[in-house]
Design an enzyme around this catalytic site. Structure first.
Site, PDB file in Angstrom:
ATOM      1  N   ASP A  97     -44.206  68.368 -10.322  1.00 12.19           N
ATOM      2  CA  ASP A  97     -45.193  67.931 -11.299  1.00 12.19           C
ATOM      3  C   ASP A  97     -45.472  66.450 -11.076  1.00 12.19           C
ATOM      4  OD1 ASP A  97     -46.644  68.443 -13.843  1.00 12.19           O
ATOM      5  OD2 ASP A  97     -45.107  69.988 -14.043  1.00 12.19           O
ATOM      6  N   ASP A 199     -50.730  67.053 -13.523  1.00 16.86           N
ATOM      7  CA  ASP A 199     -50.696  67.278 -14.962  1.00 16.86           C
ATOM      8  C   ASP A 199     -51.962  66.756 -15.640  1.00 16.86           C
ATOM      9  OD1 ASP A 199     -48.886  67.812 -17.408  1.00 16.86           O
ATOM     10  OD2 ASP A 199     -49.616  65.780 -17.781  1.00 16.86           O
ATOM     11  N   GLU A 263     -54.048  70.956 -13.171  1.00 19.62           N
ATOM     12  CA  GLU A 263     -54.015  71.595 -14.484  1.00 19.62           C
ATOM     13  C   GLU A 263     -55.288  71.238 -15.223  1.00 19.62           C
ATOM     14  OE1 GLU A 263     -51.501  71.773 -18.650  1.00 19.62           O
ATOM     15  OE2 GLU A 263     -51.988  69.864 -17.722  1.00 19.62           O
ATOM     16  N   HIS A 323     -45.261  77.019 -19.604  1.00 14.51           N
ATOM     17  CA  HIS A 323     -44.446  76.419 -20.655  1.00 14.51           C
ATOM     18  C   HIS A 323     -45.275  75.953 -21.850  1.00 14.51           C
ATOM     19  CE1 HIS A 323     -46.094  73.275 -18.266  1.00 14.51           C
ATOM     20  NE2 HIS A 323     -45.716  72.358 -19.128  1.00 14.51           N
ATOM     21  N   ASP A 324     -46.597  75.993 -21.728  1.00 11.96           N
ATOM     22  CA  ASP A 324     -47.459  75.552 -22.834  1.00 11.96           C
ATOM     23  C   ASP A 324     -48.104  76.713 -23.591  1.00 11.96           C
ATOM     24  OD1 ASP A 324     -47.056  72.851 -22.227  1.00 11.96           O
ATOM     25  OD2 ASP A 324     -48.701  72.827 -20.780  1.00 11.96           O
TER      26      ASP A 324
HETATM   27  C1  NOJ Z   1     -49.562  69.238 -19.826  1.00 14.23           C
HETATM   28  C2  NOJ Z   1     -48.156  69.752 -19.750  1.00 14.23           C
HETATM   29  O1  NOJ Z   1     -48.163  71.050 -19.210  1.00 14.23           O
HETATM   30  C3  NOJ Z   1     -47.603  69.710 -21.163  1.00 14.23           C
HETATM   31  O2  NOJ Z   1     -46.372  70.359 -21.263  1.00 14.23           O
HETATM   32  C4  NOJ Z   1     -47.513  68.274 -21.575  1.00 14.23           C
HETATM   33  O3  NOJ Z   1     -47.086  68.194 -22.912  1.00 14.23           O
HETATM   34  C5  NOJ Z   1     -48.872  67.580 -21.447  1.00 14.23           C
HETATM   35  N1  NOJ Z   1     -49.529  67.865 -20.212  1.00 14.23           N
HETATM   36  C6  NOJ Z   1     -48.706  66.079 -21.524  1.00 14.23           C
HETATM   37  O4  NOJ Z   1     -48.166  65.618 -20.328  1.00 14.23           O
END
Ligand code: NOJ
Length: 530
Positions: A97, A199, A263, A323-324
């Site tokens: 990442d 990210d 992302e 994970h989100d």
């Molecule tokens: C995206 C990440 O996947 C997430 O987990 C994170 O909280 C935010 N970006 C901020 O970096």
């Protein structure tokens, strides 16, 4: 050596939750090393590991206080180097990442920047004067709730933070920031990483006029995430992002054919812009599939267009969870998740499997006092919490599911006694064996690796049917999206079963497509005779 990224399968590891090697209840780099053989057995060839940089862990590692080190919770730089070595020994590529958009409060760059208006690093972050009445410079919202601006009394200005207030945004319009962050990239490339996941790519640039954003007419108060209250025309998808892909590529190509995946939660038009602004070693993550309702027409219409528009130069990507976002089996159901896996793993391009998807893990139940996620805490809405999809990997039936011998940072999912790797390894019809069967078949199937995709118009409206074809190999995939049995009558010669989604049919058994039945939520991969 040329790496064939077009045929890769990514396995996404959230390090805190994968495997704890040092008995502190939190996963770590050595834990990942212990499980690399598992990744090979599964049939993936690339791992993407969520951040392991030093961090105050308010956002569990996405808030970074040193871009060029490893947090002691996860191990050391030496452990990181070992991980790369051990992964490469097994022909596994490693994507890390890369978080360009923000740092933690504690990062020395921000400490310097906040110290005075004339500090040389002042402009490394985004500072603005208050309005004459002292209020925030504009109405921009933070993704994690509240204003995007935080007042710092020490110097009498506001700074911008797209996420937590403890995560100030870097100013990518300052060339020194760009240079420093590209050096960070080189630091990890020199250590041998094979690629990066960028990210929050979509958030890096903000419009320079700082005008208020308009309200989003579709926003439903109390129901939608408060961030959706505005239409983010000045803070998301700014045009400067497109050339930035080339800037990153220039650095990556100093080290060979490294991959980058961005992302970006965007819909098709912007997704395609991102593809076209990059090159064949870049792909934006496509999150559209798991946002769709479980409906064949929605899936098919999206995939038909996406596959065609992305074409063969670029790599289509398909993500079912991360994970989100809540776990796919929770969103659509366990049998449907088998169909979704069969779909994802037989489409063209690069699938990403989020750890635990392959054993059908569902969201964990997190009580209010177990809640860790800062987003949910900040907004005060447990529904936004990302803890349920981050519960520890379920390896076996031991007390903490073989993840750790100490109480883990998040509770173990309640169904771990039957939803775990060890049990599923010996259950011939398990979800894990479904993933393994398809992924290992995929490795030696030219049609899946290189073939075309063509959806078929068939009479049965509940069955998604498509062909994957390469030279003489023709595969037919049939997916029953409905909870009822479906009769199939296709004018196609008898075919051989590669597998069905319940793994109840023998490989090589024959199926008469003129007259056959698909069980509720059953899918098939079939080989057609020439
Ligand atoms: C995206 C990440 O996947 C997430 O987990 C994170 O909280 C935010 N970006 C901020 O970096």
């Amino acid at each position: 050596m040329k790496t064939n990224w077009h045929q890769s399968v990514i396995y996404h590891i959230y390090p805190r939750s994968f495997k704890d090697s040092n008995k502190d209840g939190i996963g770590d780099l050595n834990g990942i090393i212990q499980k690399l053989d598992y990744v090979v057995e599964l049939g993936a060839d690339t791992i993407w590991i969520s951040p392991t940089y030093p961090s105050p862990m308010r956002d569990f590692g996405y808030d970074i206080s040193d871009f060029c080190n490893v947090d002691p919770l996860f191990g050391t730089l030496e452990d990181f180097d070992n991980l790369i070595q051990e992964a490469h020994n097994r022909n596994i590529k490693v994507i890390i990442d890369y978080i360009p958009g923000h740092t933690a409060w504690e990062h020395p760059w921000f400490v310097a920047s906040a110290s005075s208006r004339i500090n040389p690093k002042r402009d490394w972050y985004i500072w603005r004067d208050p309005k004459p009445d002292g209020s925030v410079p504009n109405n921009w919202l933070s993704v994690f709730g509240g204003s995007r601006w935080e007042y710092d009394a020490r110097t009498g200005q506001y700074y911008m933070h797209s996420f937590l207030k403890e995560m100030p945004d870097l100013n990518w319009r300052n060339p020194e920031v760009v240079d420093a962050m590209l050096e960070v990239l080189r630091f990890w490339l020199k250590r041998g990483i094979d690629g990066i996941r960028i990210d929050s790519f979509n958030v890096i640039y903000k419009h320079m006029d700082y005008l208020d954003e308009p309200l989003n007419p579709a926003y439903i108060h109390g129901e939608n995430d408060p961030f959706r209250e505005h239409d983010h025309i000045y803070t998301l998808s700014q045009p400067e992002l497109l050339p930035l892909l080339k800037t990153f590529r220039k650095v990556l190509s100093e080290f060979g054919d490294k991959f980058m995946v961005t992302e970006s939660y965007v819909e098709m038009p912007q997704l395609l812009k991102l593809y076209r602004a990059g090159d064949s070693l870049h792909a934006p993550f496509n999150f559209n599939i798991f946002k769709l309702p479980w409906n064949l027409n929605e899936y098919k219409s999206f995939i038909d267009v996406f596959d065609k528009e992305v074409g063969h130069e670029y790599i289509p990507t398909y993500v079912l969870g991360n994970h989100d976002n809540h776990r796919i089996a929770t969103k659509i159901g366990s049998n449907q998740a088998r169909i979704a896996a069969m779909l994802q793993l037989t489409l063209r391009g690069m699938p990403t499997v989020y750890y635990g998807e392959e054993i059908g893990m569902i969201d964990g139940e997190i009580s209010l006092d177990e809640m860790q996620d800062p987003w949910a805490k900040n907004v005060g809405d447990v529904r936004l919490g990302r803890d349920p999809q981050r519960t520890p990997m379920q390896w076996n039936t031991e007390k903490y599911a073989g993840f750790s011998t100490k109480k883990p940072w998040l509770p173990i999912g309640k169904q771990y006694m039957y939803s775990n790797v060890e049990i599923q390894q010996s259950d011939t019809q398990s979800m894990l064996n479904l993933y393994k069967t398809i992924l290992h078949f995929r490795k030696q199937s030219p049609a899946l690796l290189y073939g075309t995709y063509e959806s078929l118009k068939i009479k049965n409206k509940n069955v998604y049917a498509y062909m994957r074809t390469y030279k003489t190999e023709k595969l037919l995939i049939l997916l029953n999206f409905s909870e009822e049995e479906q009769k199939i009558s296709l004018n196609i010669p008898t075919s051989q079963v590669i597998c069905n989604s319940y793994l109840t049919k023998e490989k090589g058994s024959l199926m008469d497509l003129k007259n056959s039945t698909l069980a509720p939520f059953e899918g098939y991969i079939l080989q057609l005779s020439q």
